[in-house]
Design an enzyme around this catalytic site. Structure first.
Site, PDB file in Angstrom:
ATOM      1  N   GLN A  53      24.175 -11.067  68.441  1.00 57.54           N
ATOM      2  CA  GLN A  53      23.622 -11.887  67.361  1.00 57.54           C
ATOM      3  C   GLN A  53      24.056 -13.343  67.406  1.00 57.54           C
ATOM      4  O   GLN A  53      23.501 -14.176  66.698  1.00 57.54           O
ATOM      5  CB  GLN A  53      24.013 -11.296  66.007  1.00 57.54           C
ATOM      6  CG  GLN A  53      23.314  -9.988  65.700  1.00 57.54           C
ATOM      7  CD  GLN A  53      23.707  -9.491  64.338  1.00 57.54           C
ATOM      8  OE1 GLN A  53      24.742  -8.852  64.190  1.00 57.54           O
ATOM      9  NE2 GLN A  53      22.915  -9.788  63.328  1.00 57.54           N
ATOM     10  N   CYS A  95      19.740  -7.505  57.798  1.00 60.70           N
ATOM     11  CA  CYS A  95      20.383  -7.982  59.020  1.00 60.70           C
ATOM     12  C   CYS A  95      20.338  -9.502  59.028  1.00 60.70           C
ATOM     13  O   CYS A  95      19.295 -10.082  58.731  1.00 60.70           O
ATOM     14  CB  CYS A  95      19.630  -7.417  60.227  1.00 60.70           C
ATOM     15  SG  CYS A  95      20.311  -7.940  61.807  1.00 60.70           S
ATOM     16  N   LEU A  96      21.447 -10.128  59.378  1.00 57.20           N
ATOM     17  CA  LEU A  96      21.476 -11.596  59.383  1.00 57.20           C
ATOM     18  C   LEU A  96      20.451 -12.171  60.352  1.00 57.20           C
ATOM     19  O   LEU A  96      19.984 -13.281  60.152  1.00 57.20           O
ATOM     20  CB  LEU A  96      22.874 -12.099  59.761  1.00 57.20           C
ATOM     21  CG  LEU A  96      23.996 -11.767  58.775  1.00 57.20           C
ATOM     22  CD1 LEU A  96      25.288 -12.446  59.209  1.00 57.20           C
ATOM     23  CD2 LEU A  96      23.626 -12.140  57.359  1.00 57.20           C
ATOM     24  N   HIS A 137      24.964   0.328  62.495  1.00 52.88           N
ATOM     25  CA  HIS A 137      24.044  -0.815  62.577  1.00 52.88           C
ATOM     26  C   HIS A 137      24.502  -1.782  63.677  1.00 52.88           C
ATOM     27  O   HIS A 137      23.692  -2.247  64.483  1.00 52.88           O
ATOM     28  CB  HIS A 137      23.996  -1.500  61.204  1.00 52.88           C
ATOM     29  CG  HIS A 137      23.153  -2.722  61.128  1.00 52.88           C
ATOM     30  ND1 HIS A 137      22.016  -2.809  60.323  1.00 52.88           N
ATOM     31  CD2 HIS A 137      23.255  -3.939  61.744  1.00 52.88           C
ATOM     32  CE1 HIS A 137      21.475  -4.016  60.471  1.00 52.88           C
ATOM     33  NE2 HIS A 137      22.209  -4.721  61.312  1.00 52.88           N
ATOM     34  N   GLU A 138      25.802  -2.059  63.710  1.00 60.14           N
ATOM     35  CA  GLU A 138      26.319  -3.021  64.694  1.00 60.14           C
ATOM     36  C   GLU A 138      26.348  -2.435  66.105  1.00 60.14           C
ATOM     37  O   GLU A 138      26.045  -3.146  67.076  1.00 60.14           O
ATOM     38  CB  GLU A 138      27.712  -3.516  64.290  1.00 60.14           C
ATOM     39  CG  GLU A 138      27.810  -4.192  62.923  1.00 60.14           C
ATOM     40  CD  GLU A 138      26.771  -5.259  62.654  1.00 60.14           C
ATOM     41  OE1 GLU A 138      26.251  -5.870  63.615  1.00 60.14           O
ATOM     42  OE2 GLU A 138      26.424  -5.480  61.470  1.00 60.14           O
ATOM     43  N   HIS A 141      23.069  -2.827  67.613  1.00 60.31           N
ATOM     44  CA  HIS A 141      22.853  -4.184  68.153  1.00 60.31           C
ATOM     45  C   HIS A 141      23.327  -4.275  69.605  1.00 60.31           C
ATOM     46  O   HIS A 141      22.673  -4.903  70.438  1.00 60.31           O
ATOM     47  CB  HIS A 141      23.619  -5.230  67.341  1.00 60.31           C
ATOM     48  CG  HIS A 141      22.887  -5.756  66.150  1.00 60.31           C
ATOM     49  ND1 HIS A 141      21.679  -6.413  66.227  1.00 60.31           N
ATOM     50  CD2 HIS A 141      23.198  -5.744  64.826  1.00 60.31           C
ATOM     51  CE1 HIS A 141      21.277  -6.777  65.008  1.00 60.31           C
ATOM     52  NE2 HIS A 141      22.184  -6.380  64.139  1.00 60.31           N
TER      53      HIS A 141
HETATM   54 CO    CO Z   1      22.162  -6.681  62.084  1.00 58.15          CO
END
Ligand code: CO
Length: 173
Positions: A53, A95-96, A137-138, A141
């Site tokens: 990210q 999510c950012l 979630h991470e 990614h």
């Molecule tokens: Co996210």
């Protein structure tokens, strides 16, 4: 990667679809990269952030998750592995990297996790509830998977317009 070059990447950026590599070197640079990730995460009011990210294709995750009214858990996970999963829970995620998109995701809600810390020391621990959700979630990614990939097909269809918009707003900027 120089921590100063680490900035938030948005939906549509190909790096979010790539698989992150294992961290091999536990040095001062890794510490500064984790610090920079916390900075980006707090600037954007997030509770977790993965290397992809911020353009860093390394298996590095930072978390700061509320456990209850008073307690938070702040931790860095390097090369995390989810050893066991059980249970199931549905809750809204965001999510950012995908601003203004929120949707329900069903995931296991109890985990056993193995990860290294910034010194390369291995820890095994259990997680549940929001912490278990944030870790999954991470870790997704790091595999190039986004939470919108895990929503129901009908809901996903409804999100498409906004996803395209996010991609356009941040394209080649
Ligand atoms: Co996210």
């Amino acid at each position: 990667m120089n921590p100063e070059d680490m900035r938030l990447r948005y939906y549509g950026d190909p790096i979010l679809r790539q698989k992150a590599r294992e961290v091999q070197t536990f040095d001062d640079l890794l510490q500064r990269q984790a610090d920079r990730m916390y900075e980006v995460m707090y600037e954007n009011d997030g509770l977790g952030l993965a290397g992809n990210q911020v353009g860093l294709l390394q298996r590095l995750i930072v978390l700061d998750v509320p456990l209850d009214e008073e307690n938070r858990l702040r931790m860095v996970l390097v090369n995390p592995i989810i050893l066991e999963k059980s249970g199931s829970d549905t809750a809204e995620e965001g999510c950012l990297s995908i601003p203004e998109v929120r949707a329900d995701v069903t995931r296991p809600d109890r985990l056993k996790v193995e990860a290294l810390d910034l010194k390369g020391e291995k820890r095994t621990f259990e997680a549940e509830g929001l912490l278990a959700r944030a870790i999954q979630h991470e870790v997704d990614h790091l595999e190039g998977v986004l939470f919108v990939d895990r929503v129901s097909p009908v809901r996903r269809k409804l999100l498409e317009g906004r996803l395209k918009q996010v991609a356009q707003e941040h394209a080649a900027g």
